[in-house]
Design a protein around this motif. Structure first.
Motif, PDB file in Angstrom:
ATOM      1  N   SER B 230       0.866  -1.175   0.000  1.00 13.93           N
ATOM      2  CA  SER B 230       0.000   0.000   0.000  1.00 13.93           C
ATOM      3  C   SER B 230       0.902   1.224   0.000  1.00 13.93           C
ATOM      4  O   SER B 230       2.121   1.103   0.101  1.00 13.93           O
ATOM      5  CB  SER B 230      -0.907  -0.012   1.226  1.00 13.93           C
ATOM      6  N   LYS B 231       0.307   2.414  -0.059  1.00 18.87           N
ATOM      7  CA  LYS B 231       1.078   3.639  -0.196  1.00 18.87           C
ATOM      8  C   LYS B 231       2.063   3.850   0.946  1.00 18.87           C
ATOM      9  O   LYS B 231       3.168   4.344   0.748  1.00 18.87           O
ATOM     10  CB  LYS B 231       0.129   4.836  -0.279  1.00 18.87           C
ATOM     11  N   GLU B 232       1.628   3.464   2.162  1.00 14.69           N
ATOM     12  CA  GLU B 232       2.444   3.747   3.346  1.00 14.69           C
ATOM     13  C   GLU B 232       3.635   2.797   3.442  1.00 14.69           C
ATOM     14  O   GLU B 232       4.656   3.136   4.023  1.00 14.69           O
ATOM     15  CB  GLU B 232       1.598   3.631   4.624  1.00 14.69           C
ATOM     16  N   GLU B 233       3.473   1.602   2.902  1.00 14.73           N
ATOM     17  CA  GLU B 233       4.507   0.604   3.125  1.00 14.73           C
ATOM     18  C   GLU B 233       5.710   0.796   2.211  1.00 14.73           C
ATOM     19  O   GLU B 233       5.665   1.541   1.247  1.00 14.73           O
ATOM     20  CB  GLU B 233       3.915  -0.796   2.965  1.00 14.73           C
ATOM     21  N   LYS B 234       6.787   0.103   2.608  1.00 11.59           N
ATOM     22  CA  LYS B 234       8.032   0.218   1.875  1.00 11.59           C
ATOM     23  C   LYS B 234       7.924  -0.510   0.531  1.00 11.59           C
ATOM     24  O   LYS B 234       7.287  -1.553   0.440  1.00 11.59           O
ATOM     25  CB  LYS B 234       9.134  -0.447   2.712  1.00 11.59           C
ATOM     26  N   ALA B 235       8.563   0.076  -0.494  1.00  6.42           N
ATOM     27  CA  ALA B 235       8.581  -0.608  -1.783  1.00  6.42           C
ATOM     28  C   ALA B 235       9.597  -1.736  -1.732  1.00  6.42           C
ATOM     29  O   ALA B 235      10.718  -1.542  -1.272  1.00  6.42           O
ATOM     30  CB  ALA B 235       8.951   0.378  -2.883  1.00  6.42           C
TER      31      ALA B 235
END
Lengths: 316, 304
Positions: B230-235
């Motif tokens: 999701s947007k918050e998590e690390k790529a």
């Protein structure tokens, strides 16, 4: 004296029997060939009609959906979706968008080659060129497809900057490789079939070679040339491998030749291998097959009628 | 005239009987293990079979692809001993197994990661699963919307019979609020096989595609995207220093990886069990690594 007459009678009786046997043998072969075609057609019809238990005829063309009380018509090929859509319209559009440009290109080039071979080329050049052109029709289509995919796509991309790298026009160019020889060779045949007397009469009236070709020879062979074009069209519609490899296979309805399209043949080839038997998807693919078979059958029939009419006319 | 033809017929009959009898004999001698299924697993399985047959010359193994669905059907109707399947069985298929009186037995064989690939000239480095879904369902149509250059996104996908297609559809596209699965937008170009997909994306500046990590990892003319849950998590990228990052795949941190299974009819016994044990052994899993797939985590391997 008497002996030899008897002998020759015996010989001719034996010969007649042999002749008859050979005749029956060939008749049988012809019959078997027709029988197989009929059986294939019967199988296609049978399976295609069985599919009507699962899919309505109208679903093969459009599906209706209700969004907020407004009914919408939907033309999509999406057999693996949860609510499957089986419209063959995008596939038909894809087939036509690859086949029509291919036939236009091939007609132009094919007729020019045909006229050159029949009228302008010396017998030696003709003997050399005709087999070479016909060999083109025998190149495995997967080779042409691969060539278009690797080399053709790059060249086309640099020239026209198409929306999709793999597109309908690329497939059309590939198809032209196999349609040009058909049209060229049949055009040459039908021009050569125009009687010498017609040409001689034209020359006698003072026409030059160009006028003779345009005003006398071409009109006389127009039925044969039309047949050639129709046969070429049938070949372009039925061709699978080139279209599968070069057209990009996106099932969209478009009139832009620089977009990806998906043909009916490519759909059958890509999906029939793995579809589970007796599923709606399976029957839908058979319906496409039936549709395709009928289409090419009708085209070939028209071509055959044209050809036989021309033969009759030139024979008189 | 008649005599040579007659003797020719006799000779043909003899020869064909001879060959037919040969075939039956060899058939009895070696009971082949027939493996069918997932196209993603064909190369790997062929290598396994090759090494295993070298070690055990009296065993013959035949490997063919045709897709996971094909493999299952073959296992059910008895034309395959092992079905290679790149996903878990669907409920429909388990029901069908009961119909056919077959009890499918699942064995973990290896892992496979799906990578999202773009052209190397593209500035984008990572996308969320949601971004990828929006791209493939047609809600995002321009690279500009997700921070790239101003040009249309060209979509590449696989034919609807491939395991990769189904896996991608299930995990990335997912379902809407009413539980209806999302569909690919119809302008997605359908390519046959991972190789032609890689070829297409490597030549299309605006292209995006998906396929097995192992295949793409070695190519320099493609860029593999990192994926965010999701947007918050690390790529998280499945690649580290030009080679596959196993840890993130085993742990499930990288969202787009899956187990590959072998299914047999009932618990494997005898020769079949030996072969299955070989697959999950250390040497079998080394082959997995060699073939650019992802080996099983240590705990799932068999001690030799």
């Amino acid at each position: 004296m008497n002996n030899s007459v008897n002998y020759s009678k015996k010989l001719s009786a034996k010969f007649l029997l042999k002749e008859k046997l050979i005749k029956y043998f060939f008749a049988l072969n012809g019959f078997v060939a027709v029988l197989f075609i009929l059986l294939i057609f019967g199988f296609l019809i049978n399976t295609g009609f069985e599919g009507f238990n699962h899919i309505n005829l109208s679903d093969y063309f459009f599906s209706k959906s209700n969004i907020n009380g407004i009914s919408q018509y939907n033309f999509e090929w999406y057999p693996t979706s949860e609510n499957s859509r089986f419209s063959i319209i995008p596939l038909l559009a894809g087939t036509l968008l690859t086949a029509i440009p291919a036939v236009l290109i091939s007609t132009l080039i094919g007729i020019i080659i045909g006229i050159y071979l029949a009228e302008a080329a010396s017998p030696r050049t003709r003997e050399l060129l005709k087999p070479i052109i016909e060999i083109f029709a025998g190149v495995p289509t997967v080779v042409i497809g691969f060539f278009m995919l690797v080399v053709g796509a790059t060249i086309l991309n640099d020239l026209f900057f198409p929306v999709n790298r793999l597109n309908a026009f690329l497939a059309s160019l590939g198809l032209s490789f196999i349609v040009i020889p058909i049209i060229a060779s049949l055009t040459e045949d039908s021009i050569s079939a125009v009687p010498r007397e017609l040409r001689m009469a034209s020359y006698a009236l003072g026409a030059n070679r160009w006028q003779t070709i345009i005003k006398v020879v071409l009109p006389a062979s127009v039925r044969g040339i039309s047949a050639a074009v129709i046969l070429g069209f049938g070949r372009a519609i039925g061709e699978t491998m080139i279209v599968l490899m070069a057209s990009g296979n996106a099932a969209v309805i478009t009139v832009d030749v620089f977009r990806s399209v998906r043909s009916m043949t490519a759909t059958i080839a890509a999906e029939l291998g793995e579809v589970s038997q007796s599923s709606p998807h399976y029957f839908a693919l058979f319906f496409i097959g039936l549709f395709l078979f009928s289409l090419t059958f009708i085209l070939n029939l028209i071509a055959e009628i044209f050809l036989s009419k021309m033969r009759k006319k030139l024979g008189n | 005239m008649k005599k040579p033809a007659f003797s020719l017929v006799i000779i043909i009959l003899f020869v064909s009987f001879f060959f037919a009898s040969c075939k039956i004999e060899s058939y009895n001698e070696k009971k082949p293990i027939i493996i069918k299924g997932s196209d993603t697993m064909v190369n790997l399985t062929q290598k396994w079979a090759e090494v295993y047959m070298n070690k055990n010359p009296n065993v013959s193994i035949q490997v063919t692809g045709g897709g996971s669905g094909n493999g299952i059907v073959s296992l059910f109707n008895g034309t395959a001993t092992i079905a290679n399947i790149s996903r878990e069985l669907k409920d429909k298929e388990i029901q069908k197994a009961i119909e056919y009186n077959v009890s499918p037995y699942k064995i973990k064989a290896a892992l496979d990661g799906i990578a999202i690939i773009i052209h190397p000239s593209n500035k984008i480095d990572s996308l969320t699963i949601e971004n990828i879904r929006d791209i493939y369902t047609g809600r995002i149509t321009n690279w500009q919307e997700i921070g790239g250059r101003n040009s249309k996104i060209i979509l590449y996908g696989r034919e609807n019979s491939s395991g990769t297609y189904e896996y991608f559809k299930e995990t990335v596209l997912g379902k809407d609020e009413q539980g209806k699965p999302f569909d690919f937008i119809s302008r997605t170009q359908v390519l046959q096989g991972t190789a032609s997909l890689a070829e297409a994306v490597s030549k299309d500046k605006n292209g995006i595609g998906y396929g097995g990590v192992g295949y793409f990892a070695l190519r320099n003319d493609l860029k593999i995207l990192a994926v965010k849950k999701s947007k918050e998590e690390k790529a998280i990228s499945p690649i580290k220093n030009k080679s596959i990052n196993y840890d993130v795949i085993w742990s499930g941190e990288y969202s787009l990886s899956r187990f590959l299974y072998c299914y047999t009819n009932g618990k494997p016994e005898g020769e079949l069990k030996n072969y299955i044990d070989f697959i999950s052994s250390e040497s079998g899993q080394n082959i997995v690594k060699q073939m650019e797939y992802i080996p099983l985590p240590k705990k799932d391997r068999k001690q030799e």
